[in-house]
Design an enzyme around this catalytic site. Structure first.
Site, PDB file in Angstrom:
ATOM      1  N   ASN A 210      21.001 -12.167  98.372  1.00  0.00           N
ATOM      2  CA  ASN A 210      20.325 -13.453  98.148  1.00  0.00           C
ATOM      3  C   ASN A 210      19.172 -13.256  97.169  1.00  0.00           C
ATOM      4  OD1 ASN A 210      17.818 -12.789  99.700  1.00  0.00           O
ATOM      5  ND2 ASN A 210      19.326 -12.588 101.340  1.00  0.00           N
ATOM      6  N   LYS A 338      14.536 -21.863 115.918  1.00  0.00           N
ATOM      7  CA  LYS A 338      14.574 -20.395 115.741  1.00  0.00           C
ATOM      8  C   LYS A 338      13.474 -19.717 116.555  1.00  0.00           C
ATOM      9  CE  LYS A 338      16.909 -20.352 111.312  1.00  0.00           C
ATOM     10  NZ  LYS A 338      16.840 -20.350 109.859  1.00  0.00           N
TER      11      LYS A 338
HETATM   12  O1  PMT Z   1      11.003 -12.626  99.044  1.00  0.00           O
HETATM   13  P1  PMT Z   1      10.455 -13.849  98.339  1.00  0.00           P
HETATM   14  O2  PMT Z   1      11.175 -14.122  97.025  1.00  0.00           O
HETATM   15  O3  PMT Z   1       8.979 -13.803  98.201  1.00  0.00           O
HETATM   16  O4  PMT Z   1      10.790 -15.134  99.230  1.00  0.00           O
HETATM   17  C1  PMT Z   1      10.184 -15.275 100.464  1.00  0.00           C
HETATM   18  C2  PMT Z   1      11.159 -15.780 101.533  1.00  0.00           C
HETATM   19  C3  PMT Z   1      11.602 -17.197 101.197  1.00  0.00           C
HETATM   20  C4  PMT Z   1      12.382 -14.855 101.604  1.00  0.00           C
HETATM   21  C5  PMT Z   1      10.378 -15.713 102.896  1.00  0.00           C
HETATM   22  O5  PMT Z   1       9.266 -16.576 102.809  1.00  0.00           O
HETATM   23  C6  PMT Z   1      11.288 -16.152 104.054  1.00  0.00           C
HETATM   24  O6  PMT Z   1      11.459 -17.318 104.362  1.00  0.00           O
HETATM   25  N1  PMT Z   1      11.909 -15.145 104.758  1.00  0.00           N
HETATM   26  C7  PMT Z   1      12.903 -15.361 105.787  1.00  0.00           C
HETATM   27  C8  PMT Z   1      14.236 -15.609 105.142  1.00  0.00           C
HETATM   28  C9  PMT Z   1      15.345 -15.829 106.178  1.00  0.00           C
HETATM   29  O7  PMT Z   1      16.272 -15.040 106.212  1.00  0.00           O
HETATM   30  O8  PMT Z   1      15.136 -16.808 106.981  1.00  0.00           O
HETATM   31  P2  PMT Z   1      16.176 -17.276 108.177  1.00  0.00           P
HETATM   32  O9  PMT Z   1      15.705 -18.639 108.521  1.00  0.00           O
HETATM   33  O10 PMT Z   1      17.560 -17.109 107.696  1.00  0.00           O
HETATM   34  O11 PMT Z   1      15.892 -16.243 109.317  1.00  0.00           O
HETATM   35  C10 PMT Z   1      14.937 -16.481 110.353  1.00  0.00           C
HETATM   36  C11 PMT Z   1      14.222 -15.210 110.708  1.00  0.00           C
HETATM   37  O12 PMT Z   1      15.136 -14.272 111.268  1.00  0.00           O
HETATM   38  C12 PMT Z   1      13.560 -14.499 109.527  1.00  0.00           C
HETATM   39  O13 PMT Z   1      12.341 -13.976 109.969  1.00  0.00           O
HETATM   40  C13 PMT Z   1      14.539 -13.378 109.192  1.00  0.00           C
HETATM   41  O14 PMT Z   1      13.867 -12.238 108.635  1.00  0.00           O
HETATM   42  C14 PMT Z   1      15.102 -13.060 110.568  1.00  0.00           C
HETATM   43  N2  PMT Z   1      16.462 -12.525 110.573  1.00  0.00           N
HETATM   44  C15 PMT Z   1      17.493 -13.281 110.125  1.00  0.00           C
HETATM   45  C16 PMT Z   1      18.782 -12.793 110.219  1.00  0.00           C
HETATM   46  C17 PMT Z   1      18.987 -11.514 110.754  1.00  0.00           C
HETATM   47  N3  PMT Z   1      20.195 -10.989 110.854  1.00  0.00           N
HETATM   48  N4  PMT Z   1      17.946 -10.775 111.175  1.00  0.00           N
HETATM   49  C18 PMT Z   1      16.691 -11.264 111.091  1.00  0.00           C
HETATM   50  O15 PMT Z   1      15.734 -10.575 111.474  1.00  0.00           O
END
Ligand code: PMT
Length: 401
Positions: A210, A338
């Protein structure tokens, strides 16, 4: 002086003989890694030329409030928002009086009124002017409003007098400026931060990933170090340098990120998951490059990746656990879901449908959600937001104990 690396310093110069030292100050700030934008009052330009400061700072010098061309470039509000610190050296008696009475009658005082950044002054004036009850009252008033004074020093003055009122030497001012970035509110704490994307290999040359650049997670790591924490930064592949004084652990896949995150987790006080982890990975990684076949459509089989932040939040003992929610619609509702599903203490929601914030941009705008509260932090640089977020996280962590 590592704390000044990449910091945005607005250096204000007011009129006084010590303005000649501002050239050396600019050079030292730049040498310490800071980005410097200089604002000169009209009387400062009588003592040192804007051209000198422009050459040393590498940026145009800002002088006038009502200059349409300059405002179109970086206007007073942008300068105020850009600043991580406003440092005025030398600060004359007149400048202190104008700041003390809340005036905004030139560019420098207007930026001071408009900024949220800390303001620090290095006073410089004749000893009798410094001792004057008006100046002393102004100094006290400024200090009571949270403005820091560096010095003045005591000694021989340009006018031949001896006494208090000498501007501190540039080296001392730089040291005091650097100290402003050390908050110490996480001293003794260990923080793990995940950042960047994961790459899920399809074959030796291809992967699913991504657009995460790591900027948000790296900014949080820097702010956490500045707050005194020991930081382990677990990062997917990115093209930015790691902040100094962090332990960087480079990973590629979600499974590698999980092992790095859970290894010695009992040391971890606070876990922040800023990484954009791939939710799925190919069921199998081909040993050799997958060849193009005759079929028009190719099917990929994917399997769910482990949820890293949920695994951490479910561990015992559990660190104070913070996730991010990257959403393109119904941002707050999905984020709250979440927070509950993953068993988090806080979630930081960002709208990744926008191109000016979120993935790969230098700025972000977030909403911090706990079970009790919701707090919006408006658009700002990821570094400025990270400082706010670390302050909030430190406060919530302490309240949870
Ligand atoms: O890296 P940049 O370009 O600065 O951009 C920042 C960002 C947009 C990536 C950052 O601000 C952000 O939002 N990070 C989380 C991205 C994400 O994967 O979000 P999610 O809504 O899909 O996941 C929710 C949470 O679960 C997140 O904390 C993620 O790290 C975590 N996760 C998700 C899937 C997984 N298998 N394991 C996880 O730990």
């Amino acid at each position: 002086m590592q704390r000044l690396t990449n910091k945005h310093i607005v250096l204000g110069i007011s009129g006084g003989i010590a303005a000649y030292k501002s050239a050396e100050l600019t050079r030292l700030l730049k040498g310490a890694g800071a980005e410097v934008r200089v604002i000169m009052t009209p009387s400062a330009t009588e003592f040192i030329t804007p051209l000198t400061l422009q050459a040393l700072s590498g940026n145009p010098v800002h002088q006038h409030l009502l200059d349409a061309e300059a405002e179109a470039g970086m206007g007073h509000i942008e300068l105020a928002k850009w600043a991580d610190l406003v440092l005025i050296a030398p600060a004359s008696a007149n400048l202190m009086a104008r700041l003390s009475s809340g005036q905004g009658d030139d560019l420098l005082t207007t930026v001071c009124l408009a900024t949220d950044a800390p303001i620090c002054l290095a006073p410089a004036m004749n000893q009798a002017m410094w001792r004057d009850t008006g100046t002393q009252a102004n100094a006290e008033n400024l200090i009571s409003r949270g403005i820091k004074l560096f010095g003045p020093g005591v000694g021989e003055q340009a006018c031949g007098d001896t006494g208090p009122g000498r501007m501190l030497e540039p080296e001392e001012i730089v040291m005091h400026a650097a100290n402003q970035f050390e908050t110490g509110n996480l001293t003794g704490k260990t923080i793990y931060i995940t950042a960047g994307p994961t790459r899920e290999a399809l074959d030796p040359v291809r992967y699913i990933s991504n657009h995460s650049s790591g900027k948000m997670g790296y900014a949080l790591a820097e702010a956490a170090v500045e707050a005194g924490a020991k930081v382990k930064l677990i990062s997917g592949p990115v093209n930015i340098p790691a902040p100094e004084r962090v332990e960087l652990i480079k990973v590629e896949s979600a499974e590698q990120m999980l092992s790095a995150s859970t290894e010695s987790l009992s040391d971890c006080d606070i876990f922040i998951a800023a990484a954009a982890v791939a939710d799925y990975r190919p069921t199998a990684v081909s040993e050799h490059k997958i060849k193009k076949g005759s079929e028009e459509i190719m099917e990929l089989h994917l399997v769910k990746n482990p949820d890293i932040v949920a695994t951490v939040a479910g561990s015992s003992p559990k660190p104070f656990t913070i996730g991010f929610a990257a959403e393109t619609k119904d941002v707050l509702n999905y984020a709250r879901g979440k927070l509950e599903r993953k068993g988090l203490d806080l979630i930081i929601a960002n709208d990744v449908s926008r191109t000016d914030i979120g993935f790969n941009s230098d700025e972000n705008a977030v909403t911090v959600i706990s079970r009790q509260d919701t707090l919006e932090l408006p658009q700002a640089s990821k570094r400025q937001l990270a400082v706010r977020l670390i302050e909030l996280i430190a406060a919530q962590y302490k309240a949870s104990k």
